[in-house]
Design an enzyme around this catalytic site. Structure first.
Site, mmCIF file in Angstrom:
data_model
loop_
_atom_site.group_PDB
_atom_site.id
_atom_site.type_symbol
_atom_site.label_atom_id
_atom_site.label_comp_id
_atom_site.label_asym_id
_atom_site.label_seq_id
_atom_site.Cartn_x
_atom_site.Cartn_y
_atom_site.Cartn_z
ATOM 1 N N CYS A 92 0.883 -7.490 14.947
ATOM 2 C CA CYS A 92 0.503 -6.027 13.944
ATOM 3 C C CYS A 92 -0.578 -5.627 14.046
ATOM 4 O O CYS A 92 -1.698 -6.740 14.070
ATOM 5 C CB CYS A 92 1.106 -6.643 12.640
ATOM 6 S SG CYS A 92 0.728 -5.223 11.562
ATOM 7 N N HIS A 134 10.230 -4.493 11.939
ATOM 8 C CA HIS A 134 9.110 -4.661 11.463
ATOM 9 C C HIS A 134 8.014 -3.565 10.775
ATOM 10 O O HIS A 134 7.600 -3.651 10.027
ATOM 11 C CB HIS A 134 8.092 -4.906 12.965
ATOM 12 C CG HIS A 134 6.618 -5.144 12.714
ATOM 13 N ND1 HIS A 134 6.090 -6.453 12.915
ATOM 14 C CD2 HIS A 134 5.730 -4.290 12.405
ATOM 15 C CE1 HIS A 134 4.698 -6.175 12.616
ATOM 16 N NE2 HIS A 134 4.624 -5.026 12.308
ATOM 17 N N GLU A 135 8.419 -2.153 11.449
ATOM 18 C CA GLU A 135 7.721 -1.179 11.000
ATOM 19 C C GLU A 135 8.427 -0.591 9.609
ATOM 20 O O GLU A 135 7.673 -0.334 8.541
ATOM 21 C CB GLU A 135 7.900 0.204 11.961
ATOM 22 C CG GLU A 135 7.198 0.006 13.248
ATOM 23 C CD GLU A 135 6.151 -0.458 13.130
ATOM 24 O OE1 GLU A 135 5.084 -0.268 12.221
ATOM 25 O OE2 GLU A 135 5.531 -1.105 13.991
ATOM 26 N N HIS A 138 6.818 -2.601 6.706
ATOM 27 C CA HIS A 138 5.766 -2.019 6.145
ATOM 28 C C HIS A 138 5.836 -1.170 4.924
ATOM 29 O O HIS A 138 5.001 -0.869 4.192
ATOM 30 C CB HIS A 138 4.746 -1.313 7.205
ATOM 31 C CG HIS A 138 3.981 -2.147 8.096
ATOM 32 N ND1 HIS A 138 3.245 -3.078 7.813
ATOM 33 C CD2 HIS A 138 4.107 -2.388 9.437
ATOM 34 C CE1 HIS A 138 2.556 -3.830 8.767
ATOM 35 N NE2 HIS A 138 3.329 -3.120 9.841
HETATM 36 NI NI NI Z 1 2.700 -3.923 11.773
#
Ligand code: NI
Length: 169
Positions: A92, A134-135, A138
Site C-alpha cells: 500500500c 483493497h481500495e 480505504h
Molecule cells: Ni492502499
C-alpha cells in the site's frame, strides 16, 4: 499509516462531472503513476470522498499479476459472489516499504459510477477483485494490515522480494 484521515469513513460523491471531481481524479492519477501504484483511494491524498482509481497493463510492484483495466470508481458497492477466500500479497502506498498476505474474496461483483455519473457494474476475480477490495477498504478507514490473519507473513518488501524491480518503493 498513522494519519487519522486514513481511519475515517469517506463521504459519498453527490455531484458528478464537476471540475472539482476531475481535478481530484487527475491528482490521484499523478500520485498513483508517480509511485507505480496498482490503485489509489482519495483518502490517501487527504480527501475524504468515496473515489478510487486502479488499473495497469503491467505493474513492477506486482509482476505476477495480470492486467487490470484502468478504472475510476465512485461510491463503490461490493458484493462477494462465492464463499471462496484467496490469500495474496499486498502492499500500500500509505504503508511504504512493506508487504503482507491478506485474505480477500476471490469472486466479486462491484458497482458504482464513473466521473460523469454513468453506472459501472462488473463481475471480476483474482487480482482485479483484490485491488478493488483493497481500495474500497480505504474508504471505510481500513488498511490492509488490519485484514491480515498471519503476521508472520508481513515484512519489508526488499527482504521478501529481493529480485523485484521497484521493490524499495
Ligand atoms: Ni492502499
Amino acid at each position: 499509516m498513522g494519519d487519522a484521515r486514513l481511519l475515517q469513513r469517506a463521504e459519498e460523491v453527490v455531484r458528478f462531472g464537476t471540475p472539482e471531481l476531475r481535478a481530484l481524479i487527475a491528482d490521484m492519477e499523478d500520485t498513483m503513476h508517480a509511485l507505480d501504484g496498482a490503485g489509489l483511494a482519495a483518502p490517501q491524498i487527504g480527501v475524504g470522498l468515496r473515489v478510487v482509481i486502479f488499473g495497469f497493463d503491467f505493474n513492477p510492484r506486482y509482476p505476477e499479476a495480470g492486467s487490470v483495466p484502468y478504472t475510476v470508481l465512485i461510491n463503490p458497492v461490493l458484493t462477494p459472489l462465492a464463499e471462496e477466500i484467496e490469500e495474496g500479497w499486498e502492499g500500500c502506498l500509505s504503508v511504504p516499504g512493506l508487504r503482507g498476505v491478506v485474505p480477500r474474496w476471490r469472486h466479486l461483483r462491484y458497482e458504482g459510477f464513473d466521473p460523469e455519473g454513468r453506472r459501472i457494474d462488473r463481475t471480476v476475480e483474482g487480482f482485479h477483485a483484490r485491488v478493488v477490495q483493497h481500495e474500497t477498504d480505504h474508504l471505510d478507514g481500513i488498511l490492509y494490515p488490519m485484514r491480515m490473519r498471519d503476521m508472520s507473513r508481513f515484512g519489508f518488501t526488499d527482504l521478501l522480494f529481493p529480485d523485484q524491480a521497484g521493490a524499495s518503493e
